[in-house]
Design a protein around this motif. Structure first.
Motif, mmCIF file in Angstrom:
data_model
loop_
_atom_site.group_PDB
_atom_site.id
_atom_site.type_symbol
_atom_site.label_atom_id
_atom_site.label_comp_id
_atom_site.label_asym_id
_atom_site.label_seq_id
_atom_site.Cartn_x
_atom_site.Cartn_y
_atom_site.Cartn_z
ATOM 1 N N GLN A 71 5.595 55.804 52.662
ATOM 2 C CA GLN A 71 6.233 55.846 51.345
ATOM 3 C C GLN A 71 7.745 56.040 51.467
ATOM 4 O O GLN A 71 8.539 55.325 50.847
ATOM 5 N N PHE A 72 8.129 56.998 52.317
ATOM 6 C CA PHE A 72 9.548 57.304 52.495
ATOM 7 C C PHE A 72 10.311 56.093 53.044
ATOM 8 O O PHE A 72 11.351 55.688 52.523
ATOM 9 N N LEU A 73 9.727 55.496 54.097
ATOM 10 C CA LEU A 73 10.394 54.355 54.730
ATOM 11 C C LEU A 73 10.492 53.182 53.761
ATOM 12 O O LEU A 73 11.521 52.498 53.680
ATOM 13 N N TYR A 74 9.424 52.971 53.011
ATOM 14 C CA TYR A 74 9.404 51.891 52.005
ATOM 15 C C TYR A 74 10.545 52.098 51.004
ATOM 16 O O TYR A 74 11.311 51.178 50.712
ATOM 17 N N GLU A 75 10.661 53.312 50.519
ATOM 18 C CA GLU A 75 11.707 53.588 49.532
ATOM 19 C C GLU A 75 13.109 53.491 50.127
ATOM 20 O O GLU A 75 14.033 52.989 49.486
ATOM 21 N N GLU A 76 13.252 53.974 51.373
ATOM 22 C CA GLU A 76 14.564 53.935 52.004
ATOM 23 C C GLU A 76 15.010 52.492 52.245
ATOM 24 O O GLU A 76 16.159 52.138 52.004
ATOM 25 N N ILE A 77 14.085 51.661 52.716
ATOM 26 C CA ILE A 77 14.442 50.243 52.944
ATOM 27 C C ILE A 77 14.759 49.585 51.608
ATOM 28 O O ILE A 77 15.687 48.786 51.496
ATOM 29 N N GLY A 78 13.992 49.949 50.597
ATOM 30 C CA GLY A 78 14.294 49.447 49.257
ATOM 31 C C GLY A 78 15.706 49.797 48.832
ATOM 32 O O GLY A 78 16.454 48.951 48.339
ATOM 33 N N ILE B 195 18.240 50.553 50.802
ATOM 34 C CA ILE B 195 19.184 49.814 51.660
ATOM 35 C C ILE B 195 19.430 48.424 51.084
ATOM 36 O O ILE B 195 20.541 47.921 51.059
ATOM 37 N N MET B 196 18.355 47.812 50.592
ATOM 38 C CA MET B 196 18.484 46.445 50.059
ATOM 39 C C MET B 196 18.891 46.446 48.583
ATOM 40 O O MET B 196 18.966 45.389 47.971
ATOM 41 N N GLY B 197 19.151 47.627 48.056
ATOM 42 C CA GLY B 197 19.624 47.697 46.673
ATOM 43 C C GLY B 197 18.532 47.531 45.638
ATOM 44 O O GLY B 197 18.807 47.259 44.470
ATOM 45 N N LEU B 198 17.267 47.707 46.060
ATOM 46 C CA LEU B 198 16.164 47.464 45.131
ATOM 47 C C LEU B 198 15.918 48.644 44.188
ATOM 48 O O LEU B 198 15.063 48.571 43.313
ATOM 49 N N ASN B 199 16.668 49.734 44.389
ATOM 50 C CA ASN B 199 16.546 50.865 43.467
ATOM 51 C C ASN B 199 17.328 50.635 42.173
ATOM 52 O O ASN B 199 17.293 51.458 41.269
ATOM 53 N N GLU B 200 18.035 49.508 42.118
ATOM 54 C CA GLU B 200 18.745 49.147 40.886
ATOM 55 C C GLU B 200 18.183 47.853 40.338
ATOM 56 O O GLU B 200 17.716 47.006 41.099
ATOM 57 N N GLN B 201 18.255 47.704 39.026
ATOM 58 C CA GLN B 201 17.848 46.426 38.443
ATOM 59 C C GLN B 201 18.961 45.391 38.628
ATOM 60 O O GLN B 201 20.142 45.712 38.486
ATOM 61 N N HIS B 202 18.585 44.185 38.957
ATOM 62 C CA HIS B 202 19.541 43.093 39.057
ATOM 63 C C HIS B 202 19.200 42.029 38.026
ATOM 64 O O HIS B 202 18.092 41.496 38.026
ATOM 65 N N ASN B 203 20.159 41.740 37.191
ATOM 66 C CA ASN B 203 19.940 40.700 36.176
ATOM 67 C C ASN B 203 20.328 39.328 36.721
ATOM 68 O O ASN B 203 21.380 39.171 37.332
ATOM 69 N N ILE B 204 19.447 38.392 36.469
ATOM 70 C CA ILE B 204 19.638 37.038 37.010
ATOM 71 C C ILE B 204 19.733 36.029 35.878
ATOM 72 O O ILE B 204 18.955 36.094 34.919
ATOM 73 N N ILE B 205 20.670 35.096 36.003
ATOM 74 C CA ILE B 205 20.620 33.915 35.145
ATOM 75 C C ILE B 205 20.332 32.698 36.023
ATOM 76 O O ILE B 205 20.617 32.704 37.230
ATOM 77 N N ILE B 206 19.733 31.714 35.389
ATOM 78 C CA ILE B 206 19.357 30.494 36.110
ATOM 79 C C ILE B 206 20.095 29.324 35.467
ATOM 80 O O ILE B 206 19.980 29.107 34.255
ATOM 81 N N ILE B 207 20.859 28.601 36.285
ATOM 82 C CA ILE B 207 21.587 27.444 35.759
ATOM 83 C C ILE B 207 20.858 26.201 36.258
ATOM 84 O O ILE B 207 20.881 25.886 37.456
ATOM 85 N N GLY B 208 20.225 25.517 35.342
ATOM 86 C CA GLY B 208 19.366 24.381 35.698
ATOM 87 C C GLY B 208 17.926 24.750 35.415
ATOM 88 O O GLY B 208 17.270 25.353 36.256
ATOM 89 N N ALA B 209 17.469 24.422 34.215
ATOM 90 C CA ALA B 209 16.124 24.862 33.797
ATOM 91 C C ALA B 209 15.115 23.728 33.919
ATOM 92 O O ALA B 209 14.217 23.580 33.107
ATOM 93 N N GLY B 210 15.298 22.907 34.970
ATOM 94 C CA GLY B 210 14.298 21.881 35.287
ATOM 95 C C GLY B 210 13.071 22.544 35.911
ATOM 96 O O GLY B 210 12.841 23.741 35.733
ATOM 97 N N ASN B 211 12.324 21.766 36.657
ATOM 98 C CA ASN B 211 11.077 22.282 37.234
ATOM 99 C C ASN B 211 11.280 23.510 38.101
ATOM 100 O O ASN B 211 10.590 24.509 37.953
ATOM 101 N N LEU B 212 12.265 23.414 38.994
ATOM 102 C CA LEU B 212 12.461 24.528 39.919
ATOM 103 C C LEU B 212 12.968 25.766 39.181
ATOM 104 O O LEU B 212 12.474 26.871 39.393
ATOM 105 N N GLY B 213 13.934 25.568 38.290
ATOM 106 C CA GLY B 213 14.455 26.689 37.509
ATOM 107 C C GLY B 213 13.356 27.361 36.705
ATOM 108 O O GLY B 213 13.257 28.592 36.663
#
Lengths: 216, 216
Positions: free
Chosen positions: B67-74, B76-94
Protein backbone atom coordinates in the motif's frame (compact mmCIF):
# COMPACT_ATOMS: atom_id res chain seq x y z
CA UNK A 1 21.13 -9.41 -41.72
CA UNK A 2 22.76 -9.12 -38.32
CA UNK A 3 20.75 -10.22 -35.33
CA UNK A 4 22.53 -7.75 -33.11
CA UNK A 5 20.50 -4.67 -33.98
CA UNK A 6 19.17 -3.18 -30.77
CA UNK A 7 15.52 -2.38 -30.20
CA UNK A 8 16.59 1.23 -29.60
CA UNK A 9 17.73 1.42 -33.24
CA UNK A 10 14.55 -0.32 -34.40
CA UNK A 11 12.44 2.15 -32.47
CA UNK A 12 14.08 4.98 -34.41
CA UNK A 13 13.54 3.47 -37.87
CA UNK A 14 9.85 4.44 -38.23
CA UNK A 15 10.88 8.02 -37.58
CA UNK A 16 13.42 7.91 -40.40
CA UNK A 17 10.74 6.43 -42.62
CA UNK A 18 8.34 9.21 -41.71
CA UNK A 19 10.85 12.00 -42.41
CA UNK A 20 11.93 10.42 -45.68
CA UNK A 21 8.28 10.13 -46.71
CA UNK A 22 7.83 13.83 -46.01
CA UNK A 23 10.93 14.66 -48.07
CA UNK A 24 9.54 12.59 -50.94
CA UNK A 25 6.25 14.48 -50.71
CA UNK A 26 8.25 17.69 -50.99
CA UNK A 27 10.02 16.39 -54.08
CA UNK A 28 13.46 16.19 -52.44
CA UNK A 29 15.61 13.65 -54.31
CA UNK A 30 18.72 13.52 -52.19
CA UNK A 31 19.79 14.70 -48.79
CA UNK A 32 23.06 14.82 -46.88
CA UNK A 33 23.25 13.30 -43.42
CA UNK A 34 23.88 16.84 -42.11
CA UNK A 35 20.66 18.16 -43.65
CA UNK A 36 18.72 15.14 -42.43
CA UNK A 37 20.32 15.64 -39.02
CA UNK A 38 19.18 19.29 -38.81
CA UNK A 39 15.68 18.30 -39.83
CA UNK A 40 15.31 15.34 -37.48
CA UNK A 41 17.22 16.95 -34.60
CA UNK A 42 19.53 14.00 -34.13
CA UNK A 43 23.27 14.09 -34.81
CA UNK A 44 24.57 13.20 -38.27
CA UNK A 45 26.80 10.64 -36.61
CA UNK A 46 23.75 9.00 -35.01
CA UNK A 47 22.08 8.80 -38.42
CA UNK A 48 25.14 7.24 -40.05
CA UNK A 49 25.51 4.83 -37.16
CA UNK A 50 21.84 3.79 -37.24
CA UNK A 51 21.79 3.24 -40.98
CA UNK A 52 25.13 1.43 -40.96
CA UNK A 53 23.38 -1.32 -39.02
CA UNK A 54 21.65 -2.17 -42.25
CA UNK A 55 24.50 -1.54 -44.65
CA UNK A 56 24.79 2.22 -44.89
CA UNK A 57 22.99 3.43 -48.03
CA UNK A 58 24.84 6.76 -48.14
CA UNK A 59 27.46 7.80 -50.67
CA UNK A 60 30.40 10.04 -49.77
CA UNK A 61 29.85 13.49 -51.27
CA UNK A 62 26.34 12.65 -52.45
CA UNK A 63 24.41 11.88 -49.32
CA UNK A 64 21.33 9.71 -49.41
CA UNK A 65 19.00 9.07 -52.29
CA UNK A 66 15.68 9.77 -50.59
CA UNK A 67 13.50 7.40 -52.64
CA UNK A 68 16.01 4.54 -52.37
CA UNK A 69 16.52 4.99 -48.62
CA UNK A 70 12.76 5.27 -48.05
CA UNK A 71 12.17 2.01 -49.89
CA UNK A 72 15.06 0.22 -48.20
CA UNK A 73 13.90 1.20 -44.72
CA UNK A 74 10.40 0.12 -45.74
CA UNK A 75 11.78 -3.29 -46.74
CA UNK A 76 13.76 -3.58 -43.50
CA UNK A 77 10.53 -3.04 -41.57
CA UNK A 78 8.67 -5.48 -43.78
CA UNK A 79 6.44 -2.82 -45.33
CA UNK A 80 6.94 -4.25 -48.81
CA UNK A 81 4.46 -6.97 -47.84
CA UNK A 82 0.81 -6.63 -46.91
CA UNK A 83 0.01 -7.50 -43.30
CA UNK A 84 -3.49 -8.56 -42.45
CA UNK A 85 -4.78 -7.46 -39.08
CA UNK A 86 -7.69 -8.59 -36.97
CA UNK A 87 -8.98 -6.60 -34.04
CA UNK A 88 -10.31 -8.34 -30.95
CA UNK A 89 -12.47 -5.89 -29.06
CA UNK A 90 -14.57 -3.66 -31.31
CA UNK A 91 -15.33 -1.02 -28.69
CA UNK A 92 -14.31 2.59 -29.13
CA UNK A 93 -10.61 1.97 -29.42
CA UNK A 94 -10.98 -1.04 -31.70
CA UNK A 95 -13.29 0.92 -33.97
CA UNK A 96 -10.94 3.90 -33.93
CA UNK A 97 -8.06 1.68 -35.08
CA UNK A 98 -10.26 0.07 -37.74
CA UNK A 99 -11.08 3.55 -39.02
CA UNK A 100 -7.47 4.66 -39.22
CA UNK A 101 -6.92 5.02 -42.97
CA UNK A 102 -3.21 5.61 -42.52
CA UNK A 103 -2.40 2.03 -41.53
CA UNK A 104 -3.59 0.74 -44.88
CA UNK A 105 -1.20 3.04 -46.73
CA UNK A 106 1.62 1.30 -44.83
CA UNK A 107 0.32 -2.12 -45.88
CA UNK A 108 -1.52 -2.94 -42.65
CA UNK A 109 -5.00 -4.00 -43.71
CA UNK A 110 -7.78 -4.66 -41.21
CA UNK A 111 -9.55 -7.84 -42.31
CA UNK A 112 -11.72 -8.64 -39.30
CA UNK A 113 -13.19 -7.27 -36.07
CA UNK A 114 -14.51 -9.38 -33.22
CA UNK A 115 -16.36 -8.64 -30.01
CA UNK A 116 -18.50 -10.29 -27.36
CA UNK A 117 -21.16 -7.59 -27.34
CA UNK A 118 -24.18 -8.74 -29.40
CA UNK A 119 -25.22 -5.12 -29.90
CA UNK A 120 -22.18 -4.64 -32.13
CA UNK A 121 -22.93 -7.75 -34.22
CA UNK A 122 -23.29 -6.87 -37.89
CA UNK A 123 -22.13 -3.28 -37.54
CA UNK A 124 -19.69 -2.40 -40.31
CA UNK A 125 -16.46 -0.41 -39.95
CA UNK A 126 -14.95 0.54 -43.31
CA UNK A 127 -16.35 -2.58 -44.94
CA UNK A 128 -15.54 -4.97 -42.10
CA UNK A 129 -18.53 -6.43 -40.32
CA UNK A 130 -18.05 -6.89 -36.60
CA UNK A 131 -18.33 -10.61 -35.84
CA UNK A 132 -18.98 -12.34 -32.55
CA UNK A 133 -15.92 -13.84 -30.85
CA UNK A 134 -17.17 -17.42 -31.38
CA UNK A 135 -16.41 -16.93 -35.08
CA UNK A 136 -12.77 -16.08 -34.36
CA UNK A 137 -11.29 -19.57 -34.59
CA UNK A 138 -12.98 -20.38 -37.90
CA UNK A 139 -11.93 -17.00 -39.29
CA UNK A 140 -8.26 -17.38 -38.39
CA UNK A 141 -8.23 -20.90 -39.84
CA UNK A 142 -9.65 -19.76 -43.17
CA UNK A 143 -7.97 -16.35 -43.63
CA UNK A 144 -4.44 -15.04 -43.68
CA UNK A 145 -4.02 -13.26 -40.36
CA UNK A 146 -0.63 -11.74 -39.59
CA UNK A 147 -1.32 -9.50 -36.63
CA UNK A 148 -3.94 -9.70 -33.89
CA UNK A 149 -4.76 -6.43 -32.14
CA UNK A 150 -6.07 -6.79 -28.60
CA UNK A 151 -8.33 -3.89 -27.67
CA UNK A 152 -10.23 -5.80 -25.05
CA UNK A 153 -10.36 -5.93 -21.26
CA UNK A 154 -7.18 -7.22 -19.69
CA UNK A 155 -8.92 -10.06 -17.88
CA UNK A 156 -9.41 -12.10 -21.05
CA UNK A 157 -6.39 -10.90 -22.98
CA UNK A 158 -4.10 -13.79 -22.01
CA UNK A 159 -6.61 -16.47 -22.94
CA UNK A 160 -7.37 -14.88 -26.32
CA UNK A 161 -3.68 -14.25 -27.03
CA UNK A 162 -2.82 -17.88 -26.40
CA UNK A 163 -5.78 -19.07 -28.46
CA UNK A 164 -4.57 -16.93 -31.37
CA UNK A 165 -1.01 -18.18 -30.98
CA UNK A 166 -2.20 -21.78 -31.04
CA UNK A 167 -4.02 -20.94 -34.26
CA UNK A 168 -0.78 -19.72 -35.79
CA UNK A 169 -0.85 -15.95 -35.25
CA UNK A 170 2.68 -14.82 -34.46
CA UNK A 171 2.32 -11.11 -33.84
CA UNK A 172 0.21 -9.36 -31.24
CA UNK A 173 -0.41 -5.63 -30.98
CA UNK A 174 -1.53 -5.38 -27.39
CA UNK A 175 -3.56 -2.48 -26.02
CA UNK A 176 -4.87 -4.45 -23.03
CA UNK A 177 -3.33 -3.06 -19.87
CA UNK A 178 -1.46 -6.20 -18.93
CA UNK A 179 1.84 -7.89 -19.74
CA UNK A 180 0.75 -10.86 -21.82
CA UNK A 181 1.91 -14.29 -20.75
CA UNK A 182 2.49 -15.71 -24.20
CA UNK A 183 4.06 -19.12 -24.00
CA UNK A 184 5.52 -19.32 -27.52
CA UNK A 185 8.82 -17.48 -27.78
CA UNK A 186 8.42 -16.99 -31.54
CA UNK A 187 5.52 -14.68 -30.96
CA UNK A 188 6.29 -10.96 -31.09
CA UNK A 189 4.28 -8.65 -28.89
CA UNK A 190 4.18 -4.87 -29.16
CA UNK A 191 2.44 -3.09 -26.32
CA UNK A 192 0.66 0.23 -26.41
CA UNK A 193 -0.11 1.04 -22.79
CA UNK A 194 -2.00 4.32 -22.96
CA UNK A 195 -2.27 4.74 -19.19
CA UNK A 196 1.48 4.26 -18.82
CA UNK A 197 2.09 6.95 -21.39
CA UNK A 198 -0.24 9.31 -19.55
CA UNK A 199 1.51 8.57 -16.25
CA UNK A 200 4.87 9.32 -17.80
CA UNK A 201 3.52 12.65 -19.02
CA UNK A 202 2.16 13.29 -15.56
CA UNK A 203 5.52 12.50 -13.98
CA UNK A 204 7.34 14.93 -16.26
CA UNK A 205 4.86 17.76 -15.72
CA UNK A 206 4.84 17.19 -11.96
CA UNK A 207 8.64 17.23 -11.90
CA UNK A 208 8.70 20.52 -13.86
CA UNK A 209 6.17 22.02 -11.47
CA UNK A 210 8.08 20.91 -8.37
CA UNK A 211 11.33 22.29 -9.74
CA UNK A 212 9.67 25.61 -10.50
CA UNK A 213 8.23 25.77 -6.98
CA UNK A 214 11.67 25.07 -5.54
CA UNK A 215 13.15 27.94 -7.53
CA UNK A 216 10.50 30.44 -6.50
CA UNK B 1 14.21 15.03 -5.56
CA UNK B 2 17.16 14.40 -7.84
CA UNK B 3 16.95 15.66 -11.39
CA UNK B 4 19.16 12.87 -12.64
CA UNK B 5 16.52 10.16 -12.89
CA UNK B 6 16.61 8.77 -16.40
CA UNK B 7 13.56 8.51 -18.62
CA UNK B 8 14.23 4.76 -18.78
CA UNK B 9 13.52 4.52 -15.04
CA UNK B 10 10.47 6.77 -15.42
CA UNK B 11 9.14 4.57 -18.20
CA UNK B 12 9.25 1.61 -15.81
CA UNK B 13 7.41 3.31 -12.95
CA UNK B 14 3.86 2.92 -14.37
CA UNK B 15 4.52 -0.81 -14.60
CA UNK B 16 5.47 -0.98 -10.90
CA UNK B 17 2.34 0.99 -10.13
CA UNK B 18 0.23 -1.45 -12.15
CA UNK B 19 1.69 -4.54 -10.47
CA UNK B 20 1.36 -3.03 -7.01
CA UNK B 21 -2.26 -2.14 -7.77
CA UNK B 22 -2.89 -5.76 -8.72
CA UNK B 23 -1.26 -6.96 -5.49
CA UNK B 24 -3.48 -4.59 -3.52
CA UNK B 25 -6.53 -5.97 -5.31
CA UNK B 26 -5.39 -9.44 -4.25
CA UNK B 27 -5.06 -8.29 -0.64
CA UNK B 28 -1.28 -8.68 -0.50
CA UNK B 29 0.12 -6.42 2.24
CA UNK B 30 3.84 -6.84 1.81
CA UNK B 31 6.18 -8.31 -0.77
CA UNK B 32 9.89 -8.99 -0.96
CA UNK B 33 11.88 -7.65 -3.88
CA UNK B 34 12.49 -11.29 -4.88
CA UNK B 35 8.76 -12.05 -5.05
CA UNK B 36 8.09 -8.82 -6.92
CA UNK B 37 10.98 -9.69 -9.21
CA UNK B 38 9.54 -13.11 -10.06
CA UNK B 39 6.16 -11.59 -10.74
CA UNK B 40 7.36 -8.70 -12.88
CA UNK B 41 10.10 -10.69 -14.61
CA UNK B 42 12.78 -8.14 -13.86
CA UNK B 43 15.73 -8.75 -11.54
CA UNK B 44 15.41 -7.94 -7.84
CA UNK B 45 18.51 -5.80 -8.21
CA UNK B 46 16.82 -3.78 -10.96
CA UNK B 47 13.83 -3.21 -8.70
CA UNK B 48 15.99 -2.07 -5.80
CA UNK B 49 18.02 0.16 -8.10
CA UNK B 50 14.91 1.71 -9.68
CA UNK B 51 13.24 2.41 -6.36
CA UNK B 52 16.45 3.69 -4.78
CA UNK B 53 16.22 6.61 -7.22
CA UNK B 54 13.33 7.82 -5.12
CA UNK B 55 14.64 6.87 -1.71
CA UNK B 56 14.23 3.12 -1.49
CA UNK B 57 11.01 2.31 0.43
CA UNK B 58 12.09 -1.23 1.30
CA UNK B 59 13.05 -2.55 4.70
CA UNK B 60 15.68 -5.22 5.20
CA UNK B 61 14.00 -8.49 6.16
CA UNK B 62 10.53 -7.10 5.61
CA UNK B 63 10.39 -6.19 1.95
CA UNK B 64 7.98 -3.60 0.66
CA UNK B 65 4.71 -2.48 2.17
CA UNK B 66 2.48 -2.75 -0.90
CA UNK B 67 0.00 0.00 0.00
CA UNK B 68 2.75 2.43 1.00
CA UNK B 69 4.84 1.77 -2.10
CA UNK B 70 1.78 2.04 -4.34
CA UNK B 71 0.91 5.41 -2.87
CA UNK B 72 4.48 6.68 -2.96
CA UNK B 73 4.91 5.76 -6.63
CA UNK B 74 1.57 7.39 -7.29
CA UNK B 75 2.82 10.58 -5.66
CA UNK B 76 6.08 10.45 -7.61
CA UNK B 77 4.06 10.33 -10.82
CA UNK B 78 1.79 13.11 -9.62
CA UNK B 79 -1.27 10.87 -9.37
CA UNK B 80 -2.22 12.34 -6.00
CA UNK B 81 -3.54 15.36 -7.90
CA UNK B 82 -6.33 15.54 -10.41
CA UNK B 83 -5.27 16.38 -13.95
CA UNK B 84 -7.78 17.93 -16.29
CA UNK B 85 -7.52 16.91 -19.91
CA UNK B 86 -8.94 18.39 -23.07
CA UNK B 87 -9.02 16.50 -26.33
CA UNK B 88 -8.50 18.31 -29.63
CA UNK B 89 -9.90 16.14 -32.38
CA UNK B 90 -13.10 14.33 -31.45
CA UNK B 91 -12.96 11.74 -34.22
CA UNK B 92 -12.81 8.03 -33.47
CA UNK B 93 -9.61 8.10 -31.50
CA UNK B 94 -10.53 11.22 -29.53
CA UNK B 95 -13.89 9.71 -28.66
CA UNK B 96 -12.25 6.41 -27.72
CA UNK B 97 -9.93 8.21 -25.30
CA UNK B 98 -12.84 10.23 -23.89
CA UNK B 99 -14.67 6.98 -23.26
CA UNK B 100 -11.76 5.34 -21.46
CA UNK B 101 -13.06 5.04 -17.89
CA UNK B 102 -9.71 3.87 -16.61
CA UNK B 103 -8.00 7.26 -16.99
CA UNK B 104 -10.39 8.84 -14.53
CA UNK B 105 -9.49 6.28 -11.88
CA UNK B 106 -5.90 7.50 -12.20
CA UNK B 107 -7.00 11.10 -11.73
CA UNK B 108 -7.00 12.09 -15.40
CA UNK B 109 -10.36 13.70 -16.02
CA UNK B 110 -11.54 14.67 -19.49
CA UNK B 111 -13.12 18.11 -19.22
CA UNK B 112 -13.52 19.12 -22.86
CA UNK B 113 -13.54 17.87 -26.44
CA UNK B 114 -13.06 20.05 -29.51
CA UNK B 115 -13.32 19.48 -33.23
CA UNK B 116 -13.73 21.33 -36.50
CA UNK B 117 -16.46 19.06 -37.84
CA UNK B 118 -19.88 20.73 -37.36
CA UNK B 119 -21.57 17.33 -37.52
CA UNK B 120 -20.00 16.48 -34.16
CA UNK B 121 -21.14 19.73 -32.54
CA UNK B 122 -23.27 19.07 -29.49
CA UNK B 123 -22.63 15.33 -29.41
CA UNK B 124 -21.90 14.18 -25.86
CA UNK B 125 -19.21 11.71 -24.76
CA UNK B 126 -19.57 10.68 -21.12
CA UNK B 127 -21.06 14.02 -20.20
CA UNK B 128 -18.70 16.17 -22.27
CA UNK B 129 -20.29 18.00 -25.16
CA UNK B 130 -18.09 18.24 -28.22
CA UNK B 131 -17.42 21.92 -28.87
CA UNK B 132 -16.22 23.61 -32.03
CA UNK B 133 -12.55 24.58 -32.08
CA UNK B 134 -13.35 28.32 -32.05
CA UNK B 135 -14.44 27.86 -28.44
CA UNK B 136 -11.05 26.45 -27.45
CA UNK B 137 -9.34 29.69 -26.43
CA UNK B 138 -12.22 30.86 -24.24
CA UNK B 139 -12.44 27.42 -22.65
CA UNK B 140 -8.76 27.21 -21.74
CA UNK B 141 -8.86 30.74 -20.32
CA UNK B 142 -11.81 29.95 -18.06
CA UNK B 143 -11.06 26.35 -17.01
CA UNK B 144 -8.19 24.53 -15.38
CA UNK B 145 -6.57 22.57 -18.21
CA UNK B 146 -3.49 20.53 -17.39
CA UNK B 147 -3.05 18.31 -20.41
CA UNK B 148 -4.07 18.80 -24.04
CA UNK B 149 -4.48 15.64 -26.09
CA UNK B 150 -3.95 16.06 -29.83
CA UNK B 151 -5.93 13.49 -31.79
CA UNK B 152 -6.11 15.58 -34.92
CA UNK B 153 -4.45 15.59 -38.34
CA UNK B 154 -0.74 16.31 -38.21
CA UNK B 155 -1.02 19.33 -40.53
CA UNK B 156 -2.60 21.52 -37.87
CA UNK B 157 -1.02 19.96 -34.79
CA UNK B 158 1.88 22.42 -34.50
CA UNK B 159 -0.35 25.48 -34.73
CA UNK B 160 -2.81 24.15 -32.15
CA UNK B 161 -0.01 23.01 -29.84
CA UNK B 162 1.59 26.44 -29.87
CA UNK B 163 -1.77 28.14 -29.36
CA UNK B 164 -2.36 25.95 -26.30
CA UNK B 165 1.12 26.64 -24.96
CA UNK B 166 0.59 30.38 -25.34
CA UNK B 167 -2.62 29.93 -23.34
CA UNK B 168 -0.65 28.30 -20.53
CA UNK B 169 -1.05 24.56 -21.19
CA UNK B 170 2.23 22.89 -20.30
CA UNK B 171 1.64 19.24 -21.17
CA UNK B 172 0.72 17.75 -24.50
CA UNK B 173 -0.26 14.15 -25.15
CA UNK B 174 0.38 13.93 -28.86
CA UNK B 175 -1.20 11.32 -31.12
CA UNK B 176 -0.68 13.36 -34.31
CA UNK B 177 1.93 11.63 -36.44
CA UNK B 178 4.46 14.43 -36.29
CA UNK B 179 7.24 15.63 -33.99
CA UNK B 180 5.77 18.80 -32.54
CA UNK B 181 7.80 21.97 -32.84
CA UNK B 182 6.92 23.43 -29.46
CA UNK B 183 8.93 26.54 -28.78
CA UNK B 184 8.59 26.65 -24.98
CA UNK B 185 11.09 24.35 -23.29
CA UNK B 186 8.94 24.07 -20.16
CA UNK B 187 6.31 22.19 -22.10
CA UNK B 188 6.36 18.41 -21.78
CA UNK B 189 5.26 16.35 -24.74
CA UNK B 190 4.48 12.65 -24.68
CA UNK B 191 4.00 11.04 -28.08
CA UNK B 192 1.90 8.02 -28.94
CA UNK B 193 2.77 7.22 -32.53
CA UNK B 194 0.55 4.26 -33.37
CA UNK B 195 1.99 3.75 -36.86
CA UNK B 196 5.50 3.65 -35.43
CA UNK B 197 4.45 0.99 -32.97
CA UNK B 198 2.90 -1.06 -35.76
CA UNK B 199 6.07 -0.72 -37.86
CA UNK B 200 8.18 -1.90 -34.96
CA UNK B 201 5.95 -4.94 -34.63
CA UNK B 202 6.24 -5.50 -38.36
CA UNK B 203 10.03 -5.28 -38.17
CA UNK B 204 10.20 -7.87 -35.41
CA UNK B 205 7.86 -10.30 -37.13
CA UNK B 206 9.66 -9.88 -40.46
CA UNK B 207 12.99 -10.50 -38.77
CA UNK B 208 11.66 -13.67 -37.13
CA UNK B 209 10.31 -14.87 -40.46
CA UNK B 210 13.58 -14.19 -42.28
CA UNK B 211 15.58 -16.00 -39.62
CA UNK B 212 13.26 -18.97 -39.85
CA UNK B 213 13.60 -19.05 -43.63
CA UNK B 214 17.39 -18.92 -43.30
CA UNK B 215 17.31 -21.90 -40.95
CA UNK B 216 15.12 -23.99 -43.18
Amino acid sequence: MSKEISQAVIRRMPRYYRYLGELLDEGVERISSNELSARMKVTASQIRQDLNNFGGFGQQGYGYNVQFLYEEIGKIMGLNEQHNIIIIGAGNLGQALANYVKFEKLGFVIVGLFDVNPELCGKSIRGNKIEMIDKLEEFVKTHKVDIATLTMPKEKADAVANQLVSLGVHAIWNFAHVDLEVLDENVVVENVHLSDSLMQLSYNMTKNKREKETLE
